[in-house]
Enzyme design. Structure first.
Site, PDB file in Angstrom:
ATOM      1  CB  THR A   1      -1.000  -0.163   1.239  1.00 10.04           C
ATOM      2  OG1 THR A   1       0.009   0.454   2.505  1.00 10.04           O
ATOM      3  CG2 THR A   1      -1.827  -1.339   1.178  1.00 10.04           C
ATOM      4  N   GLY A   2       0.210   2.323  -0.540  1.00 10.96           N
ATOM      5  CA  GLY A   2       1.107   3.445  -0.685  1.00 10.96           C
ATOM      6  C   GLY A   2       2.185   3.482  -1.654  1.00 10.96           C
ATOM      7  CB  ALA A   3       2.528   1.056  -4.568  1.00 10.52           C
TER       8      ALA A   3
ATOM      9  CB  SER B   1       5.357   8.782  -3.985  1.00 10.39           C
ATOM     10  OG  SER B   1       4.442   8.838  -2.749  1.00 10.39           O
ATOM     11  N   GLY B   2       7.626   7.422  -2.729  1.00  9.36           N
ATOM     12  CA  GLY B   2       8.402   7.357  -1.373  1.00  9.36           C
ATOM     13  C   GLY B   2       8.880   5.840  -1.142  1.00  9.36           C
ATOM     14  CB  ILE B   3       8.753   3.877   2.010  1.00 18.42           C
ATOM     15  CG1 ILE B   3       9.948   4.715   2.731  1.00 18.42           C
ATOM     16  CG2 ILE B   3       8.926   2.620   2.402  1.00 18.42           C
ATOM     17  CD1 ILE B   3       9.374   5.019   4.234  1.00 18.42           C
TER      18      ILE B   3
ATOM     19  CE1 TYR C   1       3.480   9.592   9.989  1.00 22.57           C
ATOM     20  CE2 TYR C   1       5.122  10.057  11.461  1.00 22.57           C
ATOM     21  CZ  TYR C   1       4.717   9.245  10.397  1.00 22.57           C
ATOM     22  OH  TYR C   1       5.486   8.305   9.785  1.00 22.57           O
TER      23      TYR C   1
END
Length: 346
Positions: free
Chosen positions: A25-27, A29-31, A169
């Site tokens: 998941t969150g694929a 950008s970034g990590i 956060y």
């Protein structure tokens, strides 16, 4: 091998990466983006999820043109139905999945007394509930299949130690740490073949700061020692095939955890004194709320951010986690050498 790792290996013998189907998941950008590219290069089949469909499509086409197997699904992990859709996409495309990486996250820069309740709830929908939905989906799948699987949750240095300015956060990451530890114990008690790893990144050079919702006058950034997203991806992919309880990415992550646990008041005062100037760039005005990814997808296909400071090439802590026996031998050797040297000089 310590008893913790021995027990994990006995309950969850994981596949090699080249034989795995990995959900990330969150694929976009970034990590998540870096992890997807590195996993594909190692032969894994991928199910990529994020809210930015255009970026997911571009990434999937990039991987497929390079000869890798990948599919994508536009999904908001803060919605349970969307998380179920991610799992269904994996089952429809590959028949199963072997590792689920709960990486998606959003951030808010602002004092605890200033951030709106609406923004707090939205952050928790992604950062906490997205992990809960993903965790339960993954565990139920591994139970149904009756084969070992890996669940990897993205924690934070601020899940081990609170911080000003990113208080909301940090709170969500504390919740993730508690959820992960509790779930791990319950599954271990029932002898479920599930490896659960919590990743503890320090400051990572991704577009995290650009995507964040900011209440500050100046642009959020990471300053000081910053680690590459490749170091986190390396930790994730190692945990996907080697049961590990925790992996710290960066010495600062472990240092904060140790200082906070053993010298809490001192750590409070130290961090109060330095945290403000390490979290924003006074030369740039902060992005507008509409530019953040709190309520909608941020820009995609960027691995790095606009952070300032000493950008490291790797994390020694991740290397040590991958070679625990060698690390213990080296540490023991150094300790013996130091003791002998002290005796000779005495």
């Amino acid at each position: 091998m310590n008893q913790e790792e021995l027990g994990a290996k006995q309950t969850a013998k994981l596949k090699q990466l080249k034989d795995q189907v990995i959900v990330i998941t969150g694929a976009s950008s970034g990590i998540g983006l870096v992890t997807a590219r590195m996993a594909a290069a190692k032969g894994a089949k991928l199910v990529l999820a994020a809210r930015n469909e255009a970026a997911l499509k571009e990434l999937t086409e990039e991987l497929q043109q390079a000869g890798h197997e990948a599919v994508y699904v536009r999904a908001d992990v803060g919605m349970e139905d969307d998380v179920n859709m991610i799992a269904q996409t994996a089952l429809k495309s590959f028949g199963c999945f072997d590792t689920w990486v709960n990486n998606a996250g959003v951030a808010i820069y602002g004092n605890a007394m200033d951030v709106s309740y609406q923004d707090m709830k939205r952050l928790f929908a992604t950062n906490y509930w997205g992990v809960v939905y993903g965790s339960r989906t993954a565990v139920n799948h591994y139970r149904d299949r009756g084969v070992p699987g890996a669940l990897i949750n993205m924690g934070s240095v601020f899940g081990d130690r609170g911080t000003p300015i990113q208080s909301i956060y940090a709170t969500s990451k504390f919740a993730i740490h508690g959820w992960t530890e509790s779930l791990r114990m319950e599954l271990e008690k029932e002898k479920a073949s599930v490896s659960i790893t919590l990743i503890h990144p320090g400051m990572i050079d991704t577009p995290y700061n650009e995507h964040a919702r900011s209440y500050l006058e100046y642009q959020p950034v990471h300053k000081g020692m910053i680690y590459p997203p490749e170091a986190v991806a390396e930790a994730i992919l190692y945990a996907a095939s080697h049961p590990k309880r925790d992996i710290y990415v960066g010495s600062q992550a472990k240092m904060f955890q140790l200082l906070g646990a053993n010298f809490p008041r001192l750590t409070d005062k130290l961090w109060e004194g330095i945290s403000l100037r390490t979290q924003y760039d006074e030369k740039r005005k902060s992005n507008s709320p509409e530019e953040s990814n709190l309520y909608h997808a941020g820009y995609g296909m960027h691995e790095r951010g606009t952070n300032l400071g000493w950008k490291r090439k790797r994390s020694i802590f991740v290397k040590a986690a991958k070679h625990p026996v060698l690390t213990r031998i080296i540490v023991t050797g150094i300790s013996v050498w130091a003791v002998l040297k002290m005796k000779r000089n005495s």
